[in-house]
Write an enzyme that holds these catalytic residues in place. Structure first.
Site, mmCIF file in Angstrom:
data_model
loop_
_atom_site.group_PDB
_atom_site.id
_atom_site.type_symbol
_atom_site.label_atom_id
_atom_site.label_comp_id
_atom_site.label_asym_id
_atom_site.label_seq_id
_atom_site.Cartn_x
_atom_site.Cartn_y
_atom_site.Cartn_z
ATOM 1 N N GLU A 186 1.250 -0.937 0.006
ATOM 2 C CA GLU A 186 -0.146 0.153 0.155
ATOM 3 C C GLU A 186 0.871 1.001 -0.339
ATOM 4 O O GLU A 186 1.102 2.295 1.099
ATOM 5 C CB GLU A 186 -0.668 0.092 1.406
ATOM 6 C CG GLU A 186 -2.187 -1.118 0.661
ATOM 7 C CD GLU A 186 -2.662 -0.946 2.724
ATOM 8 O OE1 GLU A 186 -2.404 -0.072 3.146
ATOM 9 O OE2 GLU A 186 -3.560 -1.811 2.506
ATOM 10 N N GLU A 397 -5.659 -8.518 0.864
ATOM 11 C CA GLU A 397 -6.457 -8.262 1.661
ATOM 12 C C GLU A 397 -8.189 -7.422 1.498
ATOM 13 O O GLU A 397 -8.373 -7.170 0.609
ATOM 14 C CB GLU A 397 -5.706 -6.410 2.794
ATOM 15 C CG GLU A 397 -4.754 -6.709 2.980
ATOM 16 C CD GLU A 397 -3.472 -5.208 3.887
ATOM 17 O OE1 GLU A 397 -4.804 -4.960 4.036
ATOM 18 O OE2 GLU A 397 -2.398 -5.607 3.618
#
Ligand SMILES: *[C@@H]1O[C@H](CO)[C@@H](O)[C@H](O)[C@H]1NC(C)=O
Ligand SMILES: *[C@@H]1O[C@H](CO)[C@@H](O)[C@H](O)[C@H]1NC(C)=O
Ligand SMILES: *[C@@H]1O[C@H](CO)[C@@H](O)[C@H](O)[C@H]1NC(C)=O
Ligand SMILES: *[C@@H]1O[C@H](CO)[C@@H](O)[C@H](O)[C@H]1NC(C)=O
Length: 499
Positions: A186, A397
């Protein structure tokens, strides 16, 4: 005891679930995820050096919701065998974990490799493989060695080589056994969060630092990818990607579609377009808008640091699958006259003059910005499929927070059920989703939320020196899903009432 109850339960429930439902293909991989700083603890054992999270919150504990830190966390440095056992209980095909840079390379550079660090990850990998669980390894998950942060961290262009050198060590130690790689987790949270006081390095520098970091993560990722290509791919045939954090965005009204598209580029495009698009580089429209804005504000340099043509080529196409971290959906609109844009990342953008909010029709959670809108995941998968040339998508995720440590976590169970249903539907639509990784295996240190926000399939008792892990209802459910390979999509909760 927990092992028996989880496994027996899932065998029983599987028989009772209907057989005519949509099923996940036999090759579909289920997983759960963690990250080094969030679970390992052992922050000062052996020759490990401090990372920037160690330093930031030792110096400023008041930044963390409960004043806590990751010194011990889930103590996975010592309890990794129990972690593997939990993966087994859940029937996982994959376990996603990250490597701590400063545990493996205490100096930050490959001049010295920690024997302890090396063995820790080697044992974890071997332990998973012994149980038939595929490791999916994140090379970097936010925890930069403090030594490199002192030199400017992700704002310093030299980091692209520091990261590439580190990645080469990681590949040389583990690529013989690890087939799925993620480079930098991320970068959106790392750069936009880190330079807007949502995480370490906790700077307030959204005009410059954030965008230097943005560019350098792209180049660093690409250099690591090229090293794998040049030195390891022929021998080991692994796959590499970069996991993007992506909220899905929808317009408040059809008139807000244009600014919603810009918002998607601002969140996603800045971190995905350079890698996954055919043309490479920054998303053009957004680049112009941001650079015009910088000029207007009196900056001499463009907001988005330009890529050279060589850099565009270096970065473009450096992926073997798309790795998507998905949590929620937001509505977007432009501010009305006299209105202020949303004050931080999840509420709007002062650059795009936007407000983001939730639809009152969507489900709510304990966290204000986090609504439950399962179809957003399928919509986003369609967007990915039509925007980038991706042949395979792994959801790296997905999960929901609670503030409540309760073992009866009905909302989490339903969240997994309803989001997995959207994955099934997307597969039926013809989108090649090959894996789904839950965030997260167990409650852990959730950055500035400390131990307050809980995302775990397993609860962890942080007051117990043994950090005892106990399965929640959602763990039993997830275990049933991995065994039945379907979701039991009932709206009637009493049918899930198996305790
Ligand atoms: C490691 O840190 C702990 C606090 O988490 C402290 O009590 C301990 O003394 C430290 N150990 C060493 C070897 O510095
Ligand atoms: C989906 O991806 C997998 C893994 O790369 C591949 O083996 C398979 O052929 C793909 N399926 C389709 C329909 O493209
Ligand atoms: C996914 O994208 C490919 C390539 O553009 C296209 O052929 C296919 O129809 C798309 N699939 C779906 C379900 O939209
Ligand atoms: C912690 O684990 C040790 C060793 O397994 C055990 O003797 C002890 O009773 C445990 N303590 C608690 C509080 O569960």
């Amino acid at each position: 005891m927990s092992y028996i109850s989880v496994v027996v339960f899932s065998i029983l429930i599987c028989r009772s679930w209907s057989v005519d439902q949509l099923k996940f293909p036999p090759s579909f991989m289920f997983g759960a995820a963690s990250a080094a700083y969030q679970v390992e603890g052992a922050w000062n054992v052996s020759d490990k050096s401090p990372n920037l999270w160690d330093k930031l919150i030792h110096d400023r504990p008041e930044l963390v919701a409960d004043g806590s830190n990751g010194d011990v966390a889930c103590d996975s440095y010592h309890l990794w065998r129990r972690d593997i056992e939990m993966c087994e209980e859940l029937g996982l095909n994959m376990y996603r974990f990250s490597i701590s840079w400063s545990r493996l390379l205490p100096s930050g550079y490959p001049n010295y490799i920690s024997e302890d660090g090396k063995n820790y990850y080697s044992n974890l990998i071997d332990g998973l493989l012994e149980k038939g669980i595929e490791p999916i390894v994140t090379i970097f998950h936010f925890d930069l060695p403090q030594i490199l942060q002192d030199l400017g961290g992700w704002a310093n262009p030299l980091i692209t080589d520091w990261f590439a050198d580190y990645a080469e060590v990681v590949f040389s130690l583990y690529a013989d056994r690890v087939k799925y790689w993620l480079t930098i987790n991320e970068p959106m949270m790392l750069c936009d969060g880190g330079y807007e006081e949502l995480g370490a390095p906790y700077f307030d520098d959204p005009d410059v630092g954030r965008y230097l970091c943005n560019k350098h993560t792209m180049i660093a990722h690409a250099k690591a990818y090229r090293i794998y290509d040049d030195l390891f791919r022929d021998k080991y045939h692994g796959k590499i990607s970069l996991p993007t954090l992506f909220f899905w965005f929808k317009p408040f009204t059809p008139e807000d579609q244009e600014v919603t598209d810009l918002t998607i580029d601002h969140w996603e495009g800045r971190y995905a377009h350079p890698i996954f698009s055919k043309e490479g580089g920054w998303p053009r429209k957004l680049e112009k808008l941001l650079n015009d804005l910088a000029k207007k504000e009196g900056y001499k340099q463009p907001r988005l640091p330009p890529f050279t043509p060589e850099e565009i080529q270096l970065v473009r196409g450096t992926y073997d699958y798309y790795a998507l971290n998905h949590y929620t959906t937001r509505l977007v609109r432009r501010v009305k006259p006299g209105e202020q844009p949303g004050q931080w990342l999840f509420y709007g953008s002062s650059e795009l003059n936007t407000i983001m909010d939730k639809d009152p029709a969507w489900g709510t959670t304990a966290v204000d910005w986090f609504s439950v809108y399962p179809p957003g995941l399928r919509e986003q998968l369609h967007w990915l499929n039509s925007t980038y040339d991706v042949k395979e998508i792994i959801i790296t995720e997905n999960g929901v927070p609670s503030l409540d440590p309760d073992l009866v976590d009905t909302q989490r169970l339903e969240y997994y059920r309803d989001y997995l249903e959207q994955v099934l539907l997307a597969i039926k639509d013809g989108i090649n989703v090959t894996g789904y990784i839950a965030w997260t295996l167990m409650d852990n240190f959730e950055w500035l939320n400390g131990y307050v926000a809980k995302y775990g399939l397993y609860a962890v008792d942080f007051s117990d020196p043994n950090r005892t892990r106990t399965p929640r209802e959602s763990a039993r459910y997830f275990s049933a899903v991995t065994k039945c390979r379907t979701i039991h999509p009932t709206q009637d909760n009493t049918k899930l009432n198996y305790v």
